[in-house]
Design a protein around this motif. Structure first.
Motif, PDB file in Angstrom:
ATOM      1  N   GLY A 223       0.799  -1.218   0.000  1.00 55.00           N
ATOM      2  CA  GLY A 223       0.000   0.000   0.000  1.00 55.00           C
ATOM      3  C   GLY A 223       0.829   1.264   0.000  1.00 55.00           C
ATOM      4  N   TRP A 224       2.046   1.162   0.561  1.00 56.39           N
ATOM      5  CA  TRP A 224       2.905   2.352   0.683  1.00 56.39           C
ATOM      6  C   TRP A 224       3.353   2.882  -0.679  1.00 56.39           C
ATOM      7  N   PHE A 225       3.337   2.040  -1.704  1.00 61.23           N
ATOM      8  CA  PHE A 225       3.650   2.557  -3.038  1.00 61.23           C
ATOM      9  C   PHE A 225       2.597   3.575  -3.464  1.00 61.23           C
ATOM     10  N   GLY A 226       1.356   3.365  -3.068  1.00 63.70           N
ATOM     11  CA  GLY A 226       0.327   4.367  -3.301  1.00 63.70           C
ATOM     12  C   GLY A 226       0.505   5.565  -2.393  1.00 63.70           C
ATOM     13  N   PHE A 227       0.900   5.313  -1.170  1.00 60.40           N
ATOM     14  CA  PHE A 227       1.116   6.366  -0.170  1.00 60.40           C
ATOM     15  C   PHE A 227       2.150   7.383  -0.666  1.00 60.40           C
ATOM     16  N   ASN A 228       3.293   6.873  -1.111  1.00 63.46           N
ATOM     17  CA  ASN A 228       4.380   7.765  -1.538  1.00 63.46           C
ATOM     18  C   ASN A 228       4.298   8.138  -3.015  1.00 63.46           C
ATOM     19  N   ALA A 229       4.273   7.130  -3.886  1.00 62.45           N
ATOM     20  CA  ALA A 229       4.242   7.446  -5.320  1.00 62.45           C
ATOM     21  C   ALA A 229       2.946   8.148  -5.702  1.00 62.45           C
ATOM     22  N   VAL A 244      10.544   3.937  -6.604  1.00 62.66           N
ATOM     23  CA  VAL A 244      11.832   3.260  -6.437  1.00 62.66           C
ATOM     24  C   VAL A 244      12.405   3.517  -5.054  1.00 62.66           C
ATOM     25  N   THR A 245      12.316   4.740  -4.546  1.00 62.66           N
ATOM     26  CA  THR A 245      12.832   5.004  -3.200  1.00 62.66           C
ATOM     27  C   THR A 245      12.001   4.284  -2.139  1.00 62.66           C
ATOM     28  N   VAL A 282       8.561   4.277   6.945  1.00 66.10           N
ATOM     29  CA  VAL A 282       8.328   5.538   7.661  1.00 66.10           C
ATOM     30  C   VAL A 282       9.427   6.539   7.333  1.00 66.10           C
ATOM     31  N   GLY A 283      10.680   6.079   7.361  1.00 66.69           N
ATOM     32  CA  GLY A 283      11.795   6.985   7.141  1.00 66.69           C
ATOM     33  C   GLY A 283      11.788   7.638   5.763  1.00 66.69           C
ATOM     34  N   ILE A 284      11.397   6.882   4.735  1.00 71.88           N
ATOM     35  CA  ILE A 284      11.453   7.436   3.382  1.00 71.88           C
ATOM     36  C   ILE A 284      10.228   8.283   3.057  1.00 71.88           C
ATOM     37  N   THR A 285       9.176   8.209   3.841  1.00 76.20           N
ATOM     38  CA  THR A 285       7.940   8.923   3.509  1.00 76.20           C
ATOM     39  C   THR A 285       8.148  10.413   3.242  1.00 76.20           C
ATOM     40  N   PRO A 286       8.814  11.169   4.106  1.00 80.68           N
ATOM     41  CA  PRO A 286       8.975  12.592   3.794  1.00 80.68           C
ATOM     42  C   PRO A 286       9.984  12.862   2.688  1.00 80.68           C
ATOM     43  N   ALA A 296      18.001   6.855  -0.432  1.00 81.86           N
ATOM     44  CA  ALA A 296      16.901   6.105   0.172  1.00 81.86           C
ATOM     45  C   ALA A 296      17.430   4.894   0.929  1.00 81.86           C
ATOM     46  N   LEU A 297      18.442   4.226   0.377  1.00 83.66           N
ATOM     47  CA  LEU A 297      19.056   3.110   1.089  1.00 83.66           C
ATOM     48  C   LEU A 297      19.655   3.568   2.418  1.00 83.66           C
TER      49      LEU A 297
END
Length: 445
Positions: A223-229, A244-245, A282-286, A296-297
């Motif tokens: 679901g997070w791919f929708g959240f971020n992308a 990708v990130t 969580v870390g990559i979200t912002p 991102a890594l």
């Protein structure tokens, strides 16, 4: 609101992303549900599911307007501007290149999961009725204003928006401050006010269903791919970059957490893998559109290590954050937000310039200030809400007897598993089993 032509591709992507983000709340319910004891699994799932109803109704009535209505001093939107959403119906209501109601639905799913995240800190002991009232109050008084600060850009929906997005100019692509720092701070407050679970430290409180935890983590990542992308609000290079990130950071977060466990405890665990995935997400979200894939890594690894180490602090500090909302969401949210100040790559779509790319300390200071503003506001307002509700509802936590026998039966007259021998009163069926009452436990005053 922009009067741009609607793009069918962008609209399809935003609608799909909205559905993915809504699915995350169900994933969260499995993730949390598997981590509690068997006697509390239904209650834990219900705390997430009921939030979908509470916040969904509030969002339609006035929540969206509080977030994206014309700003009152950069602090909150006018709740009457889009009340009931009737003003956003029709083909002329557009946000960017998508229908306004597509944007409404996408942001609604954000609001729902932000509130649901807090529930993990109070597992096994909070009254369901108290959670329902708290979730509604916290959404209105904390999440909606903070989301306005972070997500409401001038001219995007209304002419004026929130102060973090516009006055400070902070970079927060998908909600590291508004969602994760905000929810993590609230979780800390509730955990302290409710006090620890009965038997903490002397009674085993291991996760009862680790496959359910892994399923929940997988749904969250999906679901997070929708959240971020999806936060690009378009099917374009920004969405591709964020996708990708969002792959890279949780992958690194999972591996980093497992390395910490191997060094510290001697064995990597499935619970650690699931927790590392969430910490990296969580870390990559912002920072999803502000850093390179390698950046991102780095953020994912830092989030995995930082959160794995942070969850041990709750025992030393004496608060009972049942499912480590503070250790994962608050800590990784801070790591991800502050990392932008160091790792923001001007070649990324966000075009921000971090300290390691010659940008100086200005961006780092802005990210720190925005994080501090959300942290302080959430702590203060959550404390006020919790103390008021404790006074008017006769306490926030269930009785000692109910906690020991299990909240599933006490609150819902149901059991997650058919072998339960505790009293059930659903559909007129009653089984009487005498359960000795343990010593009463007082909430922290």
């Amino acid at each position: 609101m922009n009067a741009a032509e609607i793009s069918a591709g962008d609209t399809a992507w935003v609608l799909a992303s909205a559905a993915l983000v809504l699915l995350m709340t169900l994933g969260l319910s499995f993730f949390y549900g598997g981590m509690v004891r068997a006697k509390s699994v239904l209650n834990m799932v219900m705390m997430s599911v009921v939030t979908m109803g509470i916040v969904g109704v509030l969002w339609v009535l006035f929540g969206f307007s509080m977030v994206f209505g014309e700003s009152f001093g950069g602090l909150v939107g006018n709740p009457l501007d889009f009340a009931g959403l009737s003003a956003l119906m029709g083909p002329d209501a557009v946000v960017g290149t998508v229908p306004a109601l597509a944007f409404v639905g996408f942001q609604a799913a954000f609001a729902i999961i932000a509130v649901a995240l807090v529930s993990g800190a109070v597992a096994d002991r909070m009254k369901f009725s108290a959670w329902v009232v708290f979730a509604a109050a916290w959404a209105v008084l904390v999440y909606f204003p903070v989301a306005h600060w972070v997500f409401a850009f001038d001219g995007s929906v209304s002419e004026t928006g929130g102060f973090i997005a516009n006055t400070l100019g902070a970079v927060d692509f998908a909600g590291g401050t508004a969602i994760h720092i905000n929810a993590g701070a609230a979780a800390l407050v509730l955990a302290v006010i409710l006090g620890p679970r009965i038997g903490l430290g002397s009674t085993p409180m291991r996760p009862h269903n680790l496959p359910l935890v892994m399923l929940g983590a997988g749904l969250l990542w999906f679901g997070w791919f929708g959240f971020n992308a999806g936060s690009a609000l378009a099917a374009d290079h920004v969405a591709a970059h964020a996708w990708v990130t969002t792959l890279a950071a949780p992958a690194a977060g999972m591996l980093a957490w497992l390395v910490v466990e191997k060094i510290r405890d001697g064995r990597p665990t499935s619970l650690g893998a699931a927790s590392g995935i969430v910490a990296g997400l969580v870390g990559i979200t912002p920072a999803a559109a502000a850093v390179s894939p390698v950046g991102a890594l780095v953020i994912g690894a830092l989030s995995g290590v930082g959160s794995a180490l942070a969850i041990g602090l709750k025992n030393k500090l004496g608060y009972d954050d049942s499912l480590d909302v503070v250790g994962v969401h608050l800590v990784a949210g801070l790591i991800g937000t502050l990392s932008i100040g160091f790792l923001a790559d001007p070649a990324a779509p966000g075009e921000a310039q971090g300290l390691l790319y010659g940008g100086g300390f200005e961006l780092l200071g802005i990210e720190a200030l925005s994080s501090l503003a959300v942290l302080v506001y959430s702590i203060v307002m959550t404390t006020v809400i919790a103390l008021i509700l404790r006074g008017i509802m006769g306490g926030l936590r269930v009785t000692a007897r109910e906690e020991s026998s299990g909240i599933d039966v006490a609150a819902h007259a149901e059991s997650g598993y058919d072998y339960s021998q505790t009293p059930l009163t659903a559909r007129g069926v009653t089984r009487s089993v005498v359960i000795p009452a343990p010593a009463p436990v007082q909430e922290v005053k």
